[in-house]
Design a protein around this motif. Structure first.
Motif, PDB file in Angstrom:
ATOM      1  N   GLU A 110     -17.146   2.620   7.691  1.00 31.11           N
ATOM      2  CA  GLU A 110     -15.952   1.758   7.627  1.00 31.11           C
ATOM      3  C   GLU A 110     -15.921   0.847   6.407  1.00 31.11           C
ATOM      4  O   GLU A 110     -14.853   0.479   5.925  1.00 31.11           O
ATOM      5  CB  GLU A 110     -15.734   0.972   8.928  1.00 31.11           C
ATOM      6  CG  GLU A 110     -16.650  -0.153   9.157  1.00 31.11           C
ATOM      7  CD  GLU A 110     -16.149  -1.119  10.234  1.00 31.11           C
ATOM      8  OE1 GLU A 110     -14.976  -1.078  10.641  1.00 31.11           O
ATOM      9  OE2 GLU A 110     -16.972  -1.945  10.653  1.00 31.11           O
ATOM     10  N   ASP A 111     -17.085   0.503   5.875  1.00 26.99           N
ATOM     11  CA  ASP A 111     -17.089  -0.354   4.675  1.00 26.99           C
ATOM     12  C   ASP A 111     -16.684   0.448   3.441  1.00 26.99           C
ATOM     13  O   ASP A 111     -15.910  -0.026   2.601  1.00 26.99           O
ATOM     14  CB  ASP A 111     -18.468  -0.993   4.466  1.00 26.99           C
ATOM     15  CG  ASP A 111     -18.827  -1.903   5.622  1.00 26.99           C
ATOM     16  OD1 ASP A 111     -17.899  -2.507   6.202  1.00 26.99           O
ATOM     17  OD2 ASP A 111     -20.020  -1.986   5.972  1.00 26.99           O
ATOM     18  N   VAL A 112     -17.237   1.652   3.334  1.00 29.25           N
ATOM     19  CA  VAL A 112     -16.875   2.516   2.202  1.00 29.25           C
ATOM     20  C   VAL A 112     -15.380   2.838   2.285  1.00 29.25           C
ATOM     21  O   VAL A 112     -14.651   2.780   1.291  1.00 29.25           O
ATOM     22  CB  VAL A 112     -17.731   3.802   2.202  1.00 29.25           C
ATOM     23  CG1 VAL A 112     -17.236   4.778   1.146  1.00 29.25           C
ATOM     24  CG2 VAL A 112     -19.201   3.458   1.972  1.00 29.25           C
ATOM     25  N   ARG A 113     -14.909   3.138   3.503  1.00 28.55           N
ATOM     26  CA  ARG A 113     -13.481   3.437   3.692  1.00 28.55           C
ATOM     27  C   ARG A 113     -12.633   2.231   3.255  1.00 28.55           C
ATOM     28  O   ARG A 113     -11.648   2.374   2.539  1.00 28.55           O
ATOM     29  CB  ARG A 113     -13.230   3.724   5.179  1.00 28.55           C
ATOM     30  CG  ARG A 113     -11.798   4.092   5.503  1.00 28.55           C
ATOM     31  CD  ARG A 113     -11.516   3.972   7.000  1.00 28.55           C
ATOM     32  NE  ARG A 113     -12.472   4.734   7.789  1.00 28.55           N
ATOM     33  CZ  ARG A 113     -12.842   4.402   9.027  1.00 28.55           C
ATOM     34  NH1 ARG A 113     -12.317   3.356   9.632  1.00 28.55           N
ATOM     35  NH2 ARG A 113     -13.727   5.140   9.680  1.00 28.55           N
ATOM     36  N   SER A 114     -13.063   1.063   3.670  1.00 26.91           N
ATOM     37  CA  SER A 114     -12.312  -0.156   3.364  1.00 26.91           C
ATOM     38  C   SER A 114     -12.215  -0.363   1.844  1.00 26.91           C
ATOM     39  O   SER A 114     -11.138  -0.641   1.308  1.00 26.91           O
ATOM     40  CB  SER A 114     -13.034  -1.336   4.026  1.00 26.91           C
ATOM     41  OG  SER A 114     -12.430  -2.544   3.698  1.00 26.91           O
ATOM     42  N   LEU A 115     -13.332  -0.185   1.146  1.00 19.49           N
ATOM     43  CA  LEU A 115     -13.324  -0.379  -0.317  1.00 19.49           C
ATOM     44  C   LEU A 115     -12.538   0.718  -1.015  1.00 19.49           C
ATOM     45  O   LEU A 115     -11.796   0.453  -1.974  1.00 19.49           O
ATOM     46  CB  LEU A 115     -14.762  -0.439  -0.838  1.00 19.49           C
ATOM     47  CG  LEU A 115     -15.495  -1.735  -0.456  1.00 19.49           C
ATOM     48  CD1 LEU A 115     -17.001  -1.568  -0.615  1.00 19.49           C
ATOM     49  CD2 LEU A 115     -14.987  -2.916  -1.268  1.00 19.49           C
ATOM     50  N   ARG A 116     -12.702   1.954  -0.538  1.00 18.94           N
ATOM     51  CA  ARG A 116     -11.928   3.045  -1.152  1.00 18.94           C
ATOM     52  C   ARG A 116     -10.437   2.786  -1.021  1.00 18.94           C
ATOM     53  O   ARG A 116      -9.667   3.017  -1.952  1.00 18.94           O
ATOM     54  CB  ARG A 116     -12.269   4.385  -0.458  1.00 18.94           C
ATOM     55  CG  ARG A 116     -13.606   4.950  -0.879  1.00 18.94           C
ATOM     56  CD  ARG A 116     -13.890   6.256  -0.153  1.00 18.94           C
ATOM     57  NE  ARG A 116     -15.119   6.866  -0.652  1.00 18.94           N
ATOM     58  CZ  ARG A 116     -15.653   7.988  -0.174  1.00 18.94           C
ATOM     59  NH1 ARG A 116     -15.062   8.625   0.843  1.00 18.94           N
ATOM     60  NH2 ARG A 116     -16.751   8.478  -0.694  1.00 18.94           N
ATOM     61  N   GLU A 117     -10.038   2.320   0.148  1.00 17.83           N
ATOM     62  CA  GLU A 117      -8.600   2.084   0.352  1.00 17.83           C
ATOM     63  C   GLU A 117      -8.126   0.873  -0.454  1.00 17.83           C
ATOM     64  O   GLU A 117      -7.043   0.889  -1.024  1.00 17.83           O
ATOM     65  CB  GLU A 117      -8.283   1.912   1.839  1.00 17.83           C
ATOM     66  CG  GLU A 117      -8.514   3.173   2.664  1.00 17.83           C
ATOM     67  CD  GLU A 117      -7.822   4.417   2.100  1.00 17.83           C
ATOM     68  OE1 GLU A 117      -6.636   4.324   1.731  1.00 17.83           O
ATOM     69  OE2 GLU A 117      -8.474   5.475   2.021  1.00 17.83           O
ATOM     70  N   LEU A 118      -8.952  -0.169  -0.507  1.00 17.35           N
ATOM     71  CA  LEU A 118      -8.588  -1.358  -1.289  1.00 17.35           C
ATOM     72  C   LEU A 118      -8.321  -0.948  -2.745  1.00 17.35           C
ATOM     73  O   LEU A 118      -7.325  -1.362  -3.358  1.00 17.35           O
ATOM     74  CB  LEU A 118      -9.730  -2.381  -1.197  1.00 17.35           C
ATOM     75  CG  LEU A 118      -9.626  -3.664  -2.016  1.00 17.35           C
ATOM     76  CD1 LEU A 118      -8.364  -4.450  -1.680  1.00 17.35           C
ATOM     77  CD2 LEU A 118     -10.852  -4.576  -1.753  1.00 17.35           C
ATOM     78  N   ILE A 119      -9.202  -0.113  -3.291  1.00 17.96           N
ATOM     79  CA  ILE A 119      -9.034   0.355  -4.679  1.00 17.96           C
ATOM     80  C   ILE A 119      -7.787   1.239  -4.786  1.00 17.96           C
ATOM     81  O   ILE A 119      -6.960   1.075  -5.690  1.00 17.96           O
ATOM     82  CB  ILE A 119     -10.302   1.126  -5.124  1.00 17.96           C
ATOM     83  CG1 ILE A 119     -11.483   0.159  -5.229  1.00 17.96           C
ATOM     84  CG2 ILE A 119     -10.070   1.869  -6.444  1.00 17.96           C
ATOM     85  CD1 ILE A 119     -12.846   0.820  -5.230  1.00 17.96           C
ATOM     86  N   THR A 120      -7.636   2.166  -3.857  1.00 18.41           N
ATOM     87  CA  THR A 120      -6.479   3.072  -3.896  1.00 18.41           C
ATOM     88  C   THR A 120      -5.171   2.288  -3.806  1.00 18.41           C
ATOM     89  O   THR A 120      -4.219   2.555  -4.547  1.00 18.41           O
ATOM     90  CB  THR A 120      -6.558   4.107  -2.747  1.00 18.41           C
ATOM     91  OG1 THR A 120      -7.821   4.772  -2.835  1.00 18.41           O
ATOM     92  CG2 THR A 120      -5.442   5.133  -2.826  1.00 18.41           C
ATOM     93  N   TYR A 121      -5.114   1.291  -2.932  1.00 14.99           N
ATOM     94  CA  TYR A 121      -3.875   0.526  -2.783  1.00 14.99           C
ATOM     95  C   TYR A 121      -3.596  -0.282  -4.056  1.00 14.99           C
ATOM     96  O   TYR A 121      -2.449  -0.409  -4.489  1.00 14.99           O
ATOM     97  CB  TYR A 121      -3.915  -0.399  -1.551  1.00 14.99           C
ATOM     98  CG  TYR A 121      -4.158   0.349  -0.253  1.00 14.99           C
ATOM     99  CD1 TYR A 121      -3.796   1.700  -0.142  1.00 14.99           C
ATOM    100  CD2 TYR A 121      -4.753  -0.252   0.843  1.00 14.99           C
ATOM    101  CE1 TYR A 121      -4.035   2.406   1.031  1.00 14.99           C
ATOM    102  CE2 TYR A 121      -4.988   0.444   2.021  1.00 14.99           C
ATOM    103  CZ  TYR A 121      -4.644   1.781   2.107  1.00 14.99           C
ATOM    104  OH  TYR A 121      -4.889   2.475   3.266  1.00 14.99           O
ATOM    105  N   GLY A 122      -4.670  -0.835  -4.635  1.00 12.80           N
ATOM    106  CA  GLY A 122      -4.494  -1.558  -5.899  1.00 12.80           C
ATOM    107  C   GLY A 122      -3.908  -0.626  -6.950  1.00 12.80           C
ATOM    108  O   GLY A 122      -3.000  -1.001  -7.713  1.00 12.80           O
ATOM    109  N   ILE A 123      -4.403   0.592  -6.980  1.00 13.98           N
ATOM    110  CA  ILE A 123      -3.912   1.537  -7.998  1.00 13.98           C
ATOM    111  C   ILE A 123      -2.477   1.976  -7.697  1.00 13.98           C
ATOM    112  O   ILE A 123      -1.689   2.212  -8.622  1.00 13.98           O
ATOM    113  CB  ILE A 123      -4.896   2.714  -8.141  1.00 13.98           C
ATOM    114  CG1 ILE A 123      -6.163   2.163  -8.799  1.00 13.98           C
ATOM    115  CG2 ILE A 123      -4.313   3.845  -8.982  1.00 13.98           C
ATOM    116  CD1 ILE A 123      -7.288   3.107  -8.915  1.00 13.98           C
TER     117      ILE A 123
END
Ligand code: SF4
Ligand code: SF3
Length: 543
Positions: free
Chosen positions: A134-147
């Motif tokens: 869930e932490d990796v998912r959270s960071l991946r999504e945070l980056i994806t949403y920023g992009i």
């Protein structure tokens, strides 16, 4: 569970939309958006591994950024448009793949689908929840949403003929890394910061594109009442679309009104010459169901935020363009030169009634960086004399949750020796209140659209210089930001990159932040949620 999306602030129960989006997104649309993002990530891996020269793959750059923009909350609800974009990207992906020798490509770079049914089937295996940790998912999504937010802003700049290869290169690098299971959470935190750095670059690019073409925003009174002519309402963020619409409506007897995030267009000198740019109609995006009914004329969406129309009559008056789309609404494509033919909208407007008045009077805005710098002496004197004790950056998004009344109450209850700096549609929570002025400086200074949060950052940096401070956090500026969709995510990451600490984010913290990722943001940057208006004002004012 038939879908999963938690990218916006209104996600179901603050955790995730699982059956249908609170925004109105269907299961199919959600899945096609997941597959589109997955395809973009696959292309990113190929571009990075194949070491492509970004300048030589212009078409890929543009289509990838359009795809990212299409998945932003409330931008595109049209299954057919998403399916078409997936197909287009798969062709481009396969052409790129033929040119590289790379082994061990990720499934995102190699999967095959041959029908809509197979797309939906594939999509069910590649969405957000495919990342188990869930932490990796959270960071991946945070980056994806920023992009995604970055892609939206870059898209507007591109429409004005401005682009920056570094921004595309970074997006490919970052999105490819979201597929890489060897990266640790720390690696992804570092990548999140780098995303903020490119957020600043992208907003700077768009600012330069807007101001070099349309001039620097200046203090402007915008009419919020109506005239008696038939009219077109234009919503979203794309100024080039507005320019083309104004050119094509000139002399036709049809007025043009801005809606929601298009309001700041009035602040640019270049748009002031159009006498038929009649004013701003209505409020933030979420009130459109009622406001479109009383507007009477056609509505053109250039970007988010679309709310599914409640009647066929209103739906028949909605047109979309660019990355936006809604099933059953006519979509206007640009030709090879970026020109759009809005004649159908204009003809429709001529046959319909003039808008019904829902408000009257005017609101003031146009406090982007150059205008505020021109007032710098006045502002600095007011700070030095104690007439202004504190600035509150209250940029971001508005939304339909009742808890957002907090921002209206907050603005109302702030001490009279404070000034609100705003940008984005968050402003509609307080831009029509009579909050007065301090020695001629209005207590709400609107810089513009959400991307013009960049102006607020420049203003903060300028004040830091004027007051000869080492740290931007030593300024008398507090940050109480409201978020809703992914553009606010890139604005937030940009502020973090610029070193701004103790940002309060509301009305709720993102559902996509896992407890551990939220803790990193709290511990490193002092990010906090909101409390009660009285407690927060006391906290911010240091009482
Ligand atoms: Fe839910 Fe927001 Fe995703 Fe729409 S965009 S499905 S409301 S989380
Ligand atoms: Fe608003 Fe949709 Fe975010 Fe550009 S129009 S700020 S929510």
């Amino acid at each position: 569970m038939s879908m999963f999306c938690y990218q916006c602030q209104e996600t179901a129960k603050g955790k995730g939309c699982e059956i249908k989006g609170v925004c109105g997104k269907t299961e199919e649309v959600a899945k096609l958006q997941d597959l589109l993002i997955y395809t973009v990530k696959g292309i990113s891996e190929i571009v990075v591994k194949g070491n492509f020269n970004i300048k030589e793959i212009s078409n890929v750059n543009h289509e990838v950024f359009t795809a990212l923009f299409m998945t932003i909350t409330n931008a595109n609800f049209d299954e057919a448009a998403l399916e078409k974009q997936i197909k287009k990207l798969l062709v481009l992906r396969n052409e790129l793949k033929e040119k590289v020798q790379a082994d061990h490509l990720h499934d995102a770079a190699t999967f095959v689908v041959d029908s809509k049914e197979s797309m939906l089937k594939k999509a069910a295996t590649v969405g957000v929840l495919a990342t188990e940790n869930e932490d990796v998912r959270s960071l991946r999504e945070l980056i994806t949403y920023g992009i995604k937010g970055m892609a939206a802003y870059a898209h507007h700049a591109l429409n004005l003929g401005r682009e920056n290869g570094e921004i595309y290169a970074f997006a490919y690098e970052a999105l490819a890394k979201t597929l890489d299971d060897s990266l640790t959470a720390d690696d992804l935190v570092a990548l999140t910061m780098k995303t903020g750095e490119f957020g600043v670059k992208t907003m700077a690019l768009l600012d330069e594109a807007n101001t070099s073409k349309y001039g620097h925003p200046e203090i402007t009174q915008v009419n919020i009442g109506v005239r008696n002519n038939p009219a077109i309402l234009i919503s979203g963020h794309d100024l080039t679309d507005l320019e083309q619409l104004l050119e094509q409506t000139e002399g036709t007897g049809v007025d043009v009104y801005t809606h929601s995030e298009m309001l700041p267009a009035h602040y640019y000198p270049a748009f002031k010459k159009y006498e038929h740019l009649a004013g701003n109609y209505g409020n933030a995006w979420w009130k459109q169901l009622d406001e479109f009914a009383s507007f009477n004329g056609p509505i053109l969406f250039t970007t988010n935020c679309i709310v599914p129309p409640r009647s066929e009559e209103i739906q028949s008056r909605i047109f979309t363009t660019g990355a936006s789309g809604y099933p059953g609404c006519e979509h206007i494509e640009a030709d090879q030169n970026g020109k759009k033919d809005f004649s159908k909208i204009i003809e429709m407007a001529k046959k319909l009634n003039a808008p019904k008045e829902i408000e009257n009077g005017s609101i003031v805005g146009g406090f982007a960086h150059e205008q505020v710098f021109a007032l710098a002496d006045k502002v600095v004197d007011a700070v030095k004399s104690g007439a202004i004790k504190k600035f509150f950056v209250m940029a971001g998004c508005d939304g339909r949750m009742k808890s957002r009344e907090y921002y209206t109450d907050f603005a109302r209850k702030l001490p009279m020796d404070t000034v609100i700096l705003t940008a984005g549609c968050a402003k509609y929570k307080y831009n029509k209140l009579d909050l007065g002025d301090i020695g001629g400086i209005p207590r709400v200074l609107d810089a513009g659209q959400c991307n013009d949060s960049y102006s607020l950052a420049l203003i903060a940096l300028k004040l830091k210089e004027v007051f000869a401070l080492d740290d931007v956090n030593d300024l008398p500026i507090a940050y109480n930001i409201a978020w809703y969709e992914q553009k606010a995510v890139i604005v937030l990451l940009a502020l973090l990159y610029l070193g701004v600490k103790n940002i309060h984010l509301g009305p709720t913290l993102p559902g996509f932040l896992s407890p551990n990722v939220a803790k990193v943001l709290v511990d490193t940057f002092g990010i906090a949620g909101i409390g009660t208006v009285d407690d927060d004002i006391a906290l911010f004012m240091g009482a």
